[in-house]
Design a protein around this motif. Structure first.
Motif, short mmCIF file in Angstrom:
data_model
loop_
_atom_site.label_atom_id
_atom_site.label_comp_id
_atom_site.label_asym_id
_atom_site.label_seq_id
_atom_site.Cartn_x
_atom_site.Cartn_y
_atom_site.Cartn_z
N LEU A 64 4.62 -0.60 -3.28
CA LEU A 64 3.37 -1.08 -3.52
C LEU A 64 3.64 -2.44 -4.24
O LEU A 64 4.48 -2.66 -5.32
CB LEU A 64 2.77 -0.15 -4.45
CG LEU A 64 2.20 1.30 -3.98
CD1 LEU A 64 1.51 2.16 -5.06
CD2 LEU A 64 1.05 0.77 -2.82
N THR A 65 3.06 -3.48 -3.72
CA THR A 65 2.98 -4.78 -4.54
C THR A 65 2.22 -4.71 -5.62
O THR A 65 1.38 -3.85 -5.89
CB THR A 65 2.57 -5.91 -3.37
OG1 THR A 65 0.95 -5.61 -3.32
CG2 THR A 65 3.35 -5.70 -2.12
N PRO A 66 2.25 -5.64 -6.55
CA PRO A 66 1.59 -5.89 -7.95
C PRO A 66 0.03 -5.75 -7.63
O PRO A 66 -0.48 -5.40 -8.57
CB PRO A 66 2.17 -7.14 -8.66
CG PRO A 66 3.45 -7.23 -7.98
CD PRO A 66 3.48 -6.78 -6.58
N ASP A 67 -0.31 -6.35 -6.40
CA ASP A 67 -1.78 -6.35 -6.11
C ASP A 67 -2.17 -5.25 -5.61
O ASP A 67 -3.50 -5.00 -5.06
CB ASP A 67 -2.14 -7.53 -5.43
CG ASP A 67 -1.46 -7.47 -4.12
OD1 ASP A 67 -0.78 -6.76 -3.77
OD2 ASP A 67 -1.88 -8.71 -3.45
N GLY A 68 -1.46 -4.03 -5.44
CA GLY A 68 -1.78 -2.62 -4.76
C GLY A 68 -1.56 -2.55 -3.12
O GLY A 68 -1.99 -1.64 -2.89
N GLN A 69 -0.98 -3.61 -2.67
CA GLN A 69 -0.90 -3.52 -1.23
C GLN A 69 0.39 -2.65 -0.69
O GLN A 69 1.56 -2.86 -1.49
CB GLN A 69 -0.76 -5.13 -0.59
CG GLN A 69 -0.51 -4.92 0.83
CD GLN A 69 -0.45 -6.27 1.40
OE1 GLN A 69 -0.60 -7.39 0.56
NE2 GLN A 69 -0.07 -6.44 2.56
N GLN A 70 0.20 -1.79 0.24
CA GLN A 70 1.27 -1.00 0.47
C GLN A 70 2.28 -1.58 1.43
O GLN A 70 1.56 -2.11 2.51
CB GLN A 70 0.91 0.32 0.80
CG GLN A 70 1.73 1.31 1.30
CD GLN A 70 1.43 2.77 1.55
OE1 GLN A 70 1.09 3.10 0.58
NE2 GLN A 70 1.52 3.19 2.71
N VAL A 71 3.41 -1.97 1.52
CA VAL A 71 4.15 -2.08 2.38
C VAL A 71 5.26 -1.22 3.01
O VAL A 71 6.11 -0.75 1.92
CB VAL A 71 4.96 -3.60 2.00
CG1 VAL A 71 6.01 -4.10 3.06
CG2 VAL A 71 4.01 -4.64 1.48
#
Length: 231
Positions: A64-71
């Motif tokens: 999860l990126t700091p802005d909440g995006q899942q990769v």
């Protein structure tokens, strides 16, 4: 755990070069754990309490990126070592690992890693090779996302998955675990809508077959040409 047949693990990359008696010693310290579909093996930023070898099933690893995006970072297939945070100088897991099907793994306490490596130096060398290969794969994906148009990125991702876990079938090569279009979008830095549009176009051309969680490459060679920009 000592009753586990050592031939099940003797040919796995992590244990290459280890004598049978050393395999038995390692197995005596391992614990076999089952993870039902959808269960998390570990979570991002949690304390790295153990490291693992997958015996059966498949796992999806994502961040999860700091802005909440899942990769989606990668998929773990049987025989792979994973969660070896201590081997890369970390005390916490850098991502989350979730079982995409019912899975079984061996696990060892992270605290045992320095002692096991000292007793069996092959573990360190084998792990270093695995980590190096994953870093190379990550660098390749970064270059692809920085330089390639999205259709070529998706083609590269499918070919990589087919090489990792492909199974020959009558109609081509099936990626042999459940994978969604959203997973592919997260692997290639694009949107679900874009991946759906690309796969639908490829299906119309006879390049792939796809259902909700299954993808078959019907024309792998043509997809390879597309990935390289020559089709």
């Amino acid at each position: 755990m000592a009753s586990l047949d050592r031939t099940l693990i003797a040919n796995l990359p992590l244990f290459a070069g280890l004598a049978p008696e050393h395999l038995d010693a390692l197995l005596r310290e391992a614990q076999s754990v089952r993870y039902p579909k959808g269960a998390a093996v570990f979570h991002q930023d949690a304390e790295a309490h153990a490291f693992f070898v997958l015996l059966h099933g498949h796992l999806r690893v994502f961040k999860l990126t700091p802005d909440g995006q899942q990769v989606v970072v990668r998929f773990v297939v049987p025989g792979e070592v994973f969660g070896v945070a201590m081997a890369i100088g970390r005390t916490a897991y850098p991502g989350t690992a979730v079982a995409v099907v019912d899975s079984i793994a061996l696990q060892w306490p992270s605290a045992a890693w320095p002692r096991l490596v000292a007793a069996h130096p092959e573990l360190a060398g084998n792990t270093l090779q695995t980590v190096g290969a994953r870093l190379q794969d990550m660098h390749t994906r970064i270059v692809e996302m920085s330089t390639l148009e999205v259709e070529r990125r998706v083609a590269h991702a499918l070919l990589r998955l087919a090489q990792q876990a492909g199974r020959k079938v009558e109609t081509g090569v099936t990626i042999d675990f459940p994978i969604s279009r959203q997973d592919i979008a997260e692997m290639t830095g694009t949107t679900l809508h874009t991946v759906s549009r690309i796969l639908s176009a490829w299906e119309a051309r006879g390049l792939v077959e796809s259902t909700r969680q299954k993808i078959t490459l019907r024309q792998p060679h043509q997809l390879m040409m597309l990935a390289e920009g020559s089709f």
